[in-house]
Design a protein around this motif. Structure first.
Motif, PDB file in Angstrom:
ATOM      1  N   MET A   1       0.875  -1.164  -0.005  1.00 15.77           N
ATOM      2  CA  MET A   1      -0.091   0.058  -0.045  1.00 15.77           C
ATOM      3  C   MET A   1       0.678   1.165   0.091  1.00 15.77           C
ATOM      4  SD  MET A   1      -2.769   1.152   2.648  1.00 15.77           S
ATOM      5  CE  MET A   1      -3.999  -0.140   2.528  1.00 15.77           C
ATOM      6  N   GLY A 152      -6.472  -4.855  -8.448  1.00 17.02           N
ATOM      7  CA  GLY A 152      -6.498  -5.396  -6.828  1.00 17.02           C
ATOM      8  C   GLY A 152      -7.630  -5.235  -6.130  1.00 17.02           C
ATOM      9  N   VAL A 197      -4.300  -1.441  -4.949  1.00 14.54           N
ATOM     10  CA  VAL A 197      -3.566  -2.080  -3.917  1.00 14.54           C
ATOM     11  C   VAL A 197      -3.761  -3.493  -4.115  1.00 14.54           C
ATOM     12  CG1 VAL A 197      -3.457  -2.747  -1.360  1.00 14.54           C
ATOM     13  CG2 VAL A 197      -3.946  -0.337  -1.960  1.00 14.54           C
ATOM     14  N   PRO A 199      -3.449  -7.767  -3.544  1.00 11.09           N
ATOM     15  CA  PRO A 199      -3.535  -8.691  -2.423  1.00 11.09           C
ATOM     16  C   PRO A 199      -2.014  -9.197  -2.255  1.00 11.09           C
ATOM     17  CG  PRO A 199      -5.080  -9.225  -4.136  1.00 11.09           C
ATOM     18  CD  PRO A 199      -4.307  -8.009  -4.652  1.00 11.09           C
ATOM     19  N   THR A 200      -1.604  -9.592  -1.122  1.00  9.46           N
ATOM     20  CA  THR A 200      -0.389  -9.813  -0.795  1.00  9.46           C
ATOM     21  C   THR A 200       0.156 -11.061  -1.507  1.00  9.46           C
ATOM     22  OG1 THR A 200      -0.705  -9.423   1.516  1.00  9.46           O
ATOM     23  CG2 THR A 200       1.378 -10.627   1.130  1.00  9.46           C
ATOM     24  N   SER A 201      -0.630 -11.931  -2.034  1.00  9.97           N
ATOM     25  CA  SER A 201      -0.265 -13.050  -2.718  1.00  9.97           C
ATOM     26  C   SER A 201       0.039 -12.849  -4.243  1.00  9.97           C
ATOM     27  CB  SER A 201      -1.305 -14.091  -2.997  1.00  9.97           C
ATOM     28  OG  SER A 201      -2.614 -13.763  -3.204  1.00  9.97           O
ATOM     29  N   SER A 203       1.535  -9.637  -4.926  1.00  8.34           N
ATOM     30  CA  SER A 203       2.353  -8.937  -4.961  1.00  8.34           C
ATOM     31  C   SER A 203       3.687  -9.398  -4.561  1.00  8.34           C
ATOM     32  CB  SER A 203       2.254  -7.526  -3.826  1.00  8.34           C
ATOM     33  OG  SER A 203       2.079  -8.134  -2.672  1.00  8.34           O
ATOM     34  N   THR A 204       3.796 -10.709  -4.136  1.00  9.14           N
ATOM     35  CA  THR A 204       5.075 -11.281  -3.968  1.00  9.14           C
ATOM     36  C   THR A 204       5.861 -11.709  -5.116  1.00  9.14           C
ATOM     37  OG1 THR A 204       4.162 -13.363  -3.863  1.00  9.14           O
ATOM     38  CG2 THR A 204       4.362 -12.195  -1.945  1.00  9.14           C
ATOM     39  N   THR A 205       6.999 -11.481  -5.077  1.00 10.21           N
ATOM     40  CA  THR A 205       7.720 -11.757  -6.387  1.00 10.21           C
ATOM     41  C   THR A 205       8.119 -13.330  -6.814  1.00 10.21           C
ATOM     42  OG1 THR A 205       9.728 -11.834  -4.990  1.00 10.21           O
ATOM     43  CG2 THR A 205       9.230  -9.643  -6.097  1.00 10.21           C
TER      44      THR A 205
END
Length: 217
Positions: A1, A152, A197, A199-201, A203-205
Motif C-alpha cells: 500500500m 486489486g 492495492v 493482494p499480498t499473494s 504482490s510477492t515476487t
C-alpha cells in the motif's frame, strides 16, 4: 500500500465515521449531526463543527482523485469501460471536493444560505448529480473488472456498492428514518481508496527458477 493509498483510506474512513454516526443519530432521533440541517446537541450548530466536517469530506474526495491519477498505469491494463469510469470518477470527485472545500466554507463565512440563490443551483446541478454519480460509476467500475482485475483489492470492495444501495432502498421503504447513504459512502470511499492495492499473494515476487546446467565440449 502506497502513501497515497494510506492517506486516502484514513480520510475516507473518517468520512465514513461521520456518515455512519449521522445515520445512527438520524435513525434514533430524527435529527442530524450536520450543523444547519437540524439542531443538534453534539455540535450546537457551531460553524467550526460544520467547517470541520466539510473539510474532512473535501479532503477525502481529493485523496480519491490522487489515487485515481496515480494509478493510471494500472488502469491502462483494464478495459475501455473501466478507463472511462476512472475519468468519470475523477470528475465527480472533483465536483464533490469543490462543494465541500469551496461552496461550504463560502456558505459559512459569507453567511449565504445553502437553500437559496446560486448555492442552491450549484447543489441541484453539480453536487447532487456528482454525489449520485460517484456511487454509480464506482459500482460500474467494480463490475467492469469482475473477469480481469488489474486493480486489486479496491475493485473487489466496489462490488459491495450495489448491495449497499439495494439495502438503502429496502430500509427506505421499511423504515424511512433509517434511510441514510452512510453505508454506501463507506463502501465507495474505501473501495476507491484501495484501487491499485494488490493482494499480498499477487504482490510477492516470483521464486527464481533453478538454473539449467549447460554442457560444453
Amino acid at each position: 500500500m502506497s502513501k497515497s493509498h494510506f492517506v486516502a483510506l484514513v480520510a475516507n474512513l473518517a468520512l465514513g465515521a461521520i456518515a455512519i454516526t449521522d445515520a445512527i443519530v438520524q435513525g434514533t432521533t430524527g435529527d442530524s449531526i450536520i450543523p444547519g440541517s437540524a439542531p443538534d446537541p453534539l455540535t450546537g450548530g457551531l460553524a467550526s463543527a460544520s467547517l470541520a466536517m466539510a473539510l474532512v469530506h473535501g479532503i477525502a474526495y481529493v485523496t480519491i482523485i490522487v489515487v485515481l491519477v496515480n494509478e493510471r498505469s494500472r488502469f491502462a491494463e483494464t478495459n475501455v469501460f473501466a478507463r472511462i469510469m476512472r475519468i468519470a470518477l475523477i470528475v465527480t470527485s472533483a465536483a464533490m471536493a469543490l462543494a465541500f472545500l469551496v461552496a461550504e466554507p463560502l456558505s459559512i463565512f459569507a453567511r449565504i444560505p445553502k437553500q437559496s440563490g446560486f448555492l442552491l443551483e450549484f447543489s441541484n446541478w453539480v453536487t447532487t448529480p456528482a454525489f449520485l454519480g460517484t456511487f454509480v460509476f464506482a459500482a460500474a467500475l467494480g463490475f467492469a473488472l469482475i473477469r480481469r482485475n488489474p486493480l486489486g483489492v479496491g475493485s473487489r470492495v466496489l462490488l459491495g456498492v450495489v448491495p449497499a444501495l439495494l439495502l438503502l432502498i429496502v430500509v427506505g421503504i421499511a423504515a424511512p428514518r433509517w434511510a441514510h447513504p452512510g453505508l454506501v459512502e463507506v463502501v465507495t470511499g474505501v473501495g476507491l481508496a484501495l484501487v491499485g492495492v494488490m493482494p499480498t499473494s499477487a504482490s510477492t515476487t516470483a521464486k527464481p527458477q533453478p538454473k539449467v546446467a549447460t554442457q560444453t565440449g
